[in-house]
Write a protein that holds these residues in place. Structure first.
Motif, PDB file in Angstrom:
ATOM      1  N   GLU A   3       0.748  -1.365  -0.101  1.00  0.00           N
ATOM      2  CA  GLU A   3      -0.008   0.267   0.124  1.00  0.00           C
ATOM      3  C   GLU A   3       0.665   1.294  -0.119  1.00  0.00           C
ATOM      4  O   GLU A   3       0.603   2.100  -0.961  1.00  0.00           O
ATOM      5  CB  GLU A   3      -0.938   0.011   1.172  1.00  0.00           C
ATOM      6  CG  GLU A   3      -1.828   1.114   1.136  1.00  0.00           C
ATOM      7  CD  GLU A   3      -2.840   1.194   2.533  1.00  0.00           C
ATOM      8  OE1 GLU A   3      -4.036   1.132   2.141  1.00  0.00           O
ATOM      9  OE2 GLU A   3      -2.307   1.372   3.678  1.00  0.00           O
ATOM     10  N   TYR A   4       1.802   1.327   0.862  1.00  0.00           N
ATOM     11  CA  TYR A   4       2.773   2.588   0.937  1.00  0.00           C
ATOM     12  C   TYR A   4       3.586   2.631  -0.145  1.00  0.00           C
ATOM     13  O   TYR A   4       3.600   3.619  -0.853  1.00  0.00           O
ATOM     14  CB  TYR A   4       3.577   2.400   2.260  1.00  0.00           C
ATOM     15  CG  TYR A   4       4.367   3.564   2.422  1.00  0.00           C
ATOM     16  CD1 TYR A   4       3.875   4.874   2.762  1.00  0.00           C
ATOM     17  CD2 TYR A   4       5.681   3.468   2.333  1.00  0.00           C
ATOM     18  CE1 TYR A   4       4.733   5.949   3.085  1.00  0.00           C
ATOM     19  CE2 TYR A   4       6.448   4.659   2.583  1.00  0.00           C
ATOM     20  CZ  TYR A   4       6.158   5.758   2.798  1.00  0.00           C
ATOM     21  OH  TYR A   4       6.631   7.004   3.211  1.00  0.00           O
ATOM     22  N   GLN A   5       4.091   1.516  -0.820  1.00  0.00           N
ATOM     23  CA  GLN A   5       4.906   1.514  -2.078  1.00  0.00           C
ATOM     24  C   GLN A   5       4.021   2.150  -3.290  1.00  0.00           C
ATOM     25  O   GLN A   5       4.218   3.085  -4.095  1.00  0.00           O
ATOM     26  CB  GLN A   5       5.384   0.295  -2.457  1.00  0.00           C
ATOM     27  CG  GLN A   5       6.311   0.224  -3.423  1.00  0.00           C
ATOM     28  CD  GLN A   5       6.743  -1.402  -3.656  1.00  0.00           C
ATOM     29  OE1 GLN A   5       6.160  -2.172  -4.498  1.00  0.00           O
ATOM     30  NE2 GLN A   5       7.905  -1.500  -3.191  1.00  0.00           N
ATOM     31  N   ARG A   6       2.792   1.661  -3.437  1.00  0.00           N
ATOM     32  CA  ARG A   6       2.061   2.023  -4.511  1.00  0.00           C
ATOM     33  C   ARG A   6       1.562   3.044  -4.439  1.00  0.00           C
ATOM     34  O   ARG A   6       1.619   4.015  -5.385  1.00  0.00           O
ATOM     35  CB  ARG A   6       0.876   0.909  -4.630  1.00  0.00           C
ATOM     36  CG  ARG A   6       0.035   1.044  -6.087  1.00  0.00           C
ATOM     37  CD  ARG A   6       0.835   0.599  -7.258  1.00  0.00           C
ATOM     38  NE  ARG A   6      -0.100   0.555  -8.423  1.00  0.00           N
ATOM     39  CZ  ARG A   6      -0.554  -0.354  -9.042  1.00  0.00           C
ATOM     40  NH1 ARG A   6      -0.496  -1.682  -8.550  1.00  0.00           N
ATOM     41  NH2 ARG A   6      -0.981  -0.304 -10.272  1.00  0.00           N
ATOM     42  N   ILE A   7       0.862   3.745  -3.350  1.00  0.00           N
ATOM     43  CA  ILE A   7       0.134   4.721  -3.363  1.00  0.00           C
ATOM     44  C   ILE A   7       1.085   5.937  -3.059  1.00  0.00           C
ATOM     45  O   ILE A   7       0.870   6.927  -3.698  1.00  0.00           O
ATOM     46  CB  ILE A   7      -0.946   4.610  -2.142  1.00  0.00           C
ATOM     47  CG1 ILE A   7      -2.003   3.559  -2.651  1.00  0.00           C
ATOM     48  CG2 ILE A   7      -1.904   6.110  -2.048  1.00  0.00           C
ATOM     49  CD1 ILE A   7      -3.006   3.436  -1.491  1.00  0.00           C
ATOM     50  N   VAL A   8       2.029   5.919  -2.010  1.00  0.00           N
ATOM     51  CA  VAL A   8       2.616   6.881  -1.577  1.00  0.00           C
ATOM     52  C   VAL A   8       3.884   7.290  -2.525  1.00  0.00           C
ATOM     53  O   VAL A   8       4.201   8.396  -2.893  1.00  0.00           O
ATOM     54  CB  VAL A   8       3.031   6.886  -0.126  1.00  0.00           C
ATOM     55  CG1 VAL A   8       3.741   7.998   0.483  1.00  0.00           C
ATOM     56  CG2 VAL A   8       1.826   6.913   0.895  1.00  0.00           C
ATOM     57  N   LEU A   9       4.693   6.219  -2.526  1.00  0.00           N
ATOM     58  CA  LEU A   9       5.995   6.153  -3.296  1.00  0.00           C
ATOM     59  C   LEU A   9       5.996   6.031  -4.709  1.00  0.00           C
ATOM     60  O   LEU A   9       6.884   6.646  -5.419  1.00  0.00           O
ATOM     61  CB  LEU A   9       6.869   4.936  -2.888  1.00  0.00           C
ATOM     62  CG  LEU A   9       7.374   5.268  -1.275  1.00  0.00           C
ATOM     63  CD1 LEU A   9       8.148   4.141  -0.907  1.00  0.00           C
ATOM     64  CD2 LEU A   9       7.874   6.531  -0.669  1.00  0.00           C
ATOM     65  N   ARG A  10       4.954   5.611  -5.355  1.00  0.00           N
ATOM     66  CA  ARG A  10       4.819   5.599  -6.798  1.00  0.00           C
ATOM     67  C   ARG A  10       3.805   6.703  -7.229  1.00  0.00           C
ATOM     68  O   ARG A  10       4.240   7.619  -7.993  1.00  0.00           O
ATOM     69  CB  ARG A  10       4.510   4.185  -7.232  1.00  0.00           C
ATOM     70  CG  ARG A  10       5.833   3.173  -6.980  1.00  0.00           C
ATOM     71  CD  ARG A  10       5.560   1.899  -7.777  1.00  0.00           C
ATOM     72  NE  ARG A  10       6.601   0.940  -7.574  1.00  0.00           N
ATOM     73  CZ  ARG A  10       6.752  -0.207  -7.671  1.00  0.00           C
ATOM     74  NH1 ARG A  10       5.404  -0.858  -8.107  1.00  0.00           N
ATOM     75  NH2 ARG A  10       7.687  -0.966  -7.715  1.00  0.00           N
ATOM     76  N   ASP A  11       2.576   6.455  -6.882  1.00  0.00           N
ATOM     77  CA  ASP A  11       1.349   7.177  -7.249  1.00  0.00           C
ATOM     78  C   ASP A  11       1.472   8.651  -6.990  1.00  0.00           C
ATOM     79  O   ASP A  11       1.303   9.765  -7.869  1.00  0.00           O
ATOM     80  CB  ASP A  11      -0.051   6.785  -7.098  1.00  0.00           C
ATOM     81  CG  ASP A  11      -0.119   5.463  -7.944  1.00  0.00           C
ATOM     82  OD1 ASP A  11       0.476   5.138  -9.155  1.00  0.00           O
ATOM     83  OD2 ASP A  11      -1.205   4.529  -7.938  1.00  0.00           O
ATOM     84  N   ALA A  12       1.753   8.733  -5.837  1.00  0.00           N
ATOM     85  CA  ALA A  12       1.603  10.396  -5.059  1.00  0.00           C
ATOM     86  C   ALA A  12       3.003  11.006  -5.820  1.00  0.00           C
ATOM     87  O   ALA A  12       2.841  12.334  -6.034  1.00  0.00           O
ATOM     88  CB  ALA A  12       1.826  10.217  -3.710  1.00  0.00           C
ATOM     89  N   LYS A  13       4.111  10.346  -5.862  1.00  0.00           N
ATOM     90  CA  LYS A  13       4.950  11.089  -6.484  1.00  0.00           C
ATOM     91  C   LYS A  13       4.744  11.423  -7.859  1.00  0.00           C
ATOM     92  O   LYS A  13       5.195  12.566  -8.559  1.00  0.00           O
ATOM     93  CB  LYS A  13       6.417  10.122  -6.650  1.00  0.00           C
ATOM     94  CG  LYS A  13       7.708  10.835  -7.046  1.00  0.00           C
ATOM     95  CD  LYS A  13       8.962   9.918  -6.870  1.00  0.00           C
ATOM     96  CE  LYS A  13       9.957  10.807  -7.278  1.00  0.00           C
ATOM     97  NZ  LYS A  13      11.349   9.847  -7.296  1.00  0.00           N
ATOM     98  N   ALA A  14       4.039  10.637  -8.676  1.00  0.00           N
ATOM     99  CA  ALA A  14       3.910  10.977 -10.170  1.00  0.00           C
ATOM    100  C   ALA A  14       2.856  11.924 -10.422  1.00  0.00           C
ATOM    101  O   ALA A  14       2.817  12.856 -11.247  1.00  0.00           O
ATOM    102  CB  ALA A  14       3.750   9.639 -10.824  1.00  0.00           C
ATOM    103  N   VAL A  15       1.791  11.766  -9.525  1.00  0.00           N
ATOM    104  CA  VAL A  15       0.646  12.514  -9.672  1.00  0.00           C
ATOM    105  C   VAL A  15       0.619  13.896  -8.807  1.00  0.00           C
ATOM    106  O   VAL A  15       0.386  15.082  -9.360  1.00  0.00           O
ATOM    107  CB  VAL A  15      -0.744  11.922  -9.168  1.00  0.00           C
ATOM    108  CG1 VAL A  15      -1.825  12.729  -9.389  1.00  0.00           C
ATOM    109  CG2 VAL A  15      -1.115  10.626  -9.997  1.00  0.00           C
ATOM    110  N   LEU A  16       1.175  13.798  -7.593  1.00  0.00           N
ATOM    111  CA  LEU A  16       1.187  15.077  -6.917  1.00  0.00           C
ATOM    112  C   LEU A  16       2.580  15.591  -6.670  1.00  0.00           C
ATOM    113  O   LEU A  16       2.861  16.595  -6.186  1.00  0.00           O
ATOM    114  CB  LEU A  16       0.720  14.751  -5.210  1.00  0.00           C
ATOM    115  CG  LEU A  16      -0.665  13.861  -5.239  1.00  0.00           C
ATOM    116  CD1 LEU A  16      -1.053  13.527  -4.016  1.00  0.00           C
ATOM    117  CD2 LEU A  16      -1.613  14.978  -5.797  1.00  0.00           C
ATOM    118  N   GLY A  17       3.595  15.134  -7.092  1.00  0.00           N
ATOM    119  CA  GLY A  17       4.819  15.393  -7.020  1.00  0.00           C
ATOM    120  C   GLY A  17       5.756  15.063  -5.660  1.00  0.00           C
ATOM    121  O   GLY A  17       6.863  15.498  -5.467  1.00  0.00           O
TER     122      GLY A  17
END
Length: 195
Positions: free
Chosen positions: A103-117
């Motif tokens: 959960e942390y890897q996918r949402i925070v470290l991957r998607d949030a970085k890509a979408v929210l910077g």
């Protein structure tokens, strides 16, 4: 039409967050359909827009929730350690280990970085301030060499955050975690001034 109570509004928000976390973790942000998500939650897209503005706002709220939970876990690690230096080391290591949690890897470290910077400025300030407080204590106790606590906290936090992104980014996460924890111990040994 009956007016919704505060409890109803909080329940709606909680339901959207819980459902979004599952969808974002399982399918990823890009592949998550807002129609499917709201249907699964038993709500309308209007409820999502009312509470979060849009899909990106929902992601930001999910990240904020996960960050808060992660911070509680890290605080507990520090609090329950036998001594402050051990607690600090374990806390830093645990942060890196979380990079392999799906959960942390996918949402925070991957998607949030890509979408929210990446993490919000408020979240980053909170992490640095929390680490700074620990370092001030360790410096006062003579367990860490004297240095400007905020500068030191910023450097350590930045190193941990970048290492977590690196761990999460590869197919060989376990190997990257081992390499990162070895490097972390080397870095922290340079700070430690044993009694």
């Amino acid at each position: 039409m009956a007016r919704r109570t505060r409890a109803d509004m909080q329940a709606t928000r909680a339901s959207l967050l819980t459902t979004a976390r599952k969808f974002f973790c399982d399918a990823g942000y890009a592949a998550t359909s807002m129609d499917e998500l709201t249907a699964q939650a038993g709500l309308t897209r209007g409820a999502l827009y009312h509470h979060f503005g849009d899909k990106k706002g929902l992601l930001a709220a999910v990240v904020e929730q996960i960050d808060a939970e992660m911070d509680e876990r890290l605080q507990a690690i520090s609090h329950h350690a036998k001594d402050p230096w051990l607690g600090f080391r374990r806390r830093c290591r645990a942060y890196l280990e979380m990079a392999l949690e799906p959960e942390y890897q996918r949402i925070v470290l991957r998607d949030a970085k890509a979408v929210l910077g990446g993490a919000s400025p408020e979240s980053q300030r909170h992490c640095v301030a929390s680490m700074q407080t620990q370092l001030e204590t360790l410096i006062a106790q003579g367990l860490v060499a004297k240095a400007h606590p905020q500068a030191l906290a910023s450097l350590i936090y930045g190193s941990l955050a970048e290492a977590a992104f690196w761990i999460a980014d590869g197919e060989d996460g376990d190997t990257r975690l081992k390499q990162s924890t070895t490097a972390l111990e080397l870095l922290l040994r340079g700070l430690h001034t044993p009694a």
